[in-house]
Enzyme design. Structure first.
Site, short mmCIF file in Angstrom:
data_model
loop_
_atom_site.label_atom_id
_atom_site.label_comp_id
_atom_site.label_asym_id
_atom_site.label_seq_id
_atom_site.Cartn_x
_atom_site.Cartn_y
_atom_site.Cartn_z
N SER A 1 35.70 34.13 40.02
CA SER A 1 36.86 34.76 40.65
C SER A 1 38.13 34.18 40.05
O SER A 1 38.11 33.07 39.49
CB SER A 1 36.84 34.50 42.15
N TYR B 1 35.81 28.68 49.46
CA TYR B 1 35.57 29.77 48.50
C TYR B 1 36.12 29.40 47.13
O TYR B 1 35.44 29.57 46.10
CB TYR B 1 36.23 31.04 49.02
#
Length: 266
Positions: A143, A157
């Protein structure tokens, strides 16, 4: 000839969202597919894709990426059905938001188990088949979050997704002379169930407003479609990307480009 004709791909997190989009694009390009997900609805998703591409050869496997034995079983079934594994798309991932001082160890470990161990277990499961075949490609879903940017409440995350960049680079070096390529995608935001859940956590009263606000900050003024991410995964898994390994490919509509949202001539 479609660019994935004759190739067999194992795709995790395939029941919905990005994994569904990746599987749809892989089917379009002629790949044999094993769609893996913890959610049994993965078979319904596969049936939808079969309806779009009747010639597609698709099997499904209910498995938890955090469980090494279950991923080994998914890989073994793929090889039993199709003979080998040419491409692995380590896509399964989770995100739960919380202020750092309130984030529990259980939430931290949930991200580690699914996002980090899940990718680790997927690679561990498929690499033996790739070594036997003498070639392969792995695409890991990292990401922009963690490695490039971050928002408040994303500590677990961001940490887990940044770790996948390190895994990508190490495996790329380790297996380059054995003809296994390893790359990772770095997605900004796509319209997926996970992002919709994050929007609800960010703005419980009006989650759609949170999604619209994301789009405002993207130069292309929209979120990605899962199939657009699937196209990147298809390219990186294909022979067209034969000299690309160890790369972090950003796909974010330009969202990490602006220095500010208030300065400039636009």
């Amino acid at each position: 000839m479609a660019k994935l004709d004759g190739k067999t791909a194992l795709i995790t997190g395939a029941a919905a969202g990005l994994g569904e989009g990746i599987a749809e694009v892989y089917a379009k390009y002629g790949a044999n597919i094993c769609m893996v997900d913890l959610d049994p609805s993965v078979e319904e998703t596969a049936e939808r894709i079969r309806g779009l591409y009747p010639d597609a050869r698709i099997i499904t496997q209910v498995a938890n990426v955090a469980d090494r034995a279950q991923m080994d079983a998914a890989a073994a079934r793929t090889v039993e059905e199709f003979g080998t594994i040419d491409v692995a798309c380590a896509n399964a991932g989770v995100c739960r938001l919380a202020p750092f001082e309130e984030m529990t160890d259980e939430t931290r470990d949930f991200h580690i188990d699914v996002n980090i161990k899940g990718a680790w277990n997927t690679c561990k499961a498929v690499i033996p088949a790739m070594l036997k075949a003498g070639k392969g490609a792995i695409v890991i879903a990292s990401s922009v979050t963690g490695d490039i940017v971050a928002d408040a409440g994303e500590a677990a995350y961001a940490m887990s997704k940044a770790a996948l960049v390190g895994l990508t680079k190490c495996l790329a070096v380790e297996y380059a002379d054995r003809h296994i390529r390893v790359n990772c995608s770095q997605l900004g935001y796509a319209r997926t169930p996970m992002v919709e859940k994050m929007a609800l956590e960010s703005n419980p009263d009006n989650p759609e407003e949170a999604i619209n606000d994301i789009a405002v900050g993207v130069p292309m003024k929209r979120l990605a479609k899962p199939t657009e991410v699937g196209e990147l995964f298809a390219f990186l898994g294909s022979d067209e990307a034969s000299y690309i390994t160890g790369e972090q490919v950003v796909i974010d509509g330009g969202s990490t480009l602006p220095e500010t949202m208030s300065m400039g001539t636009n």
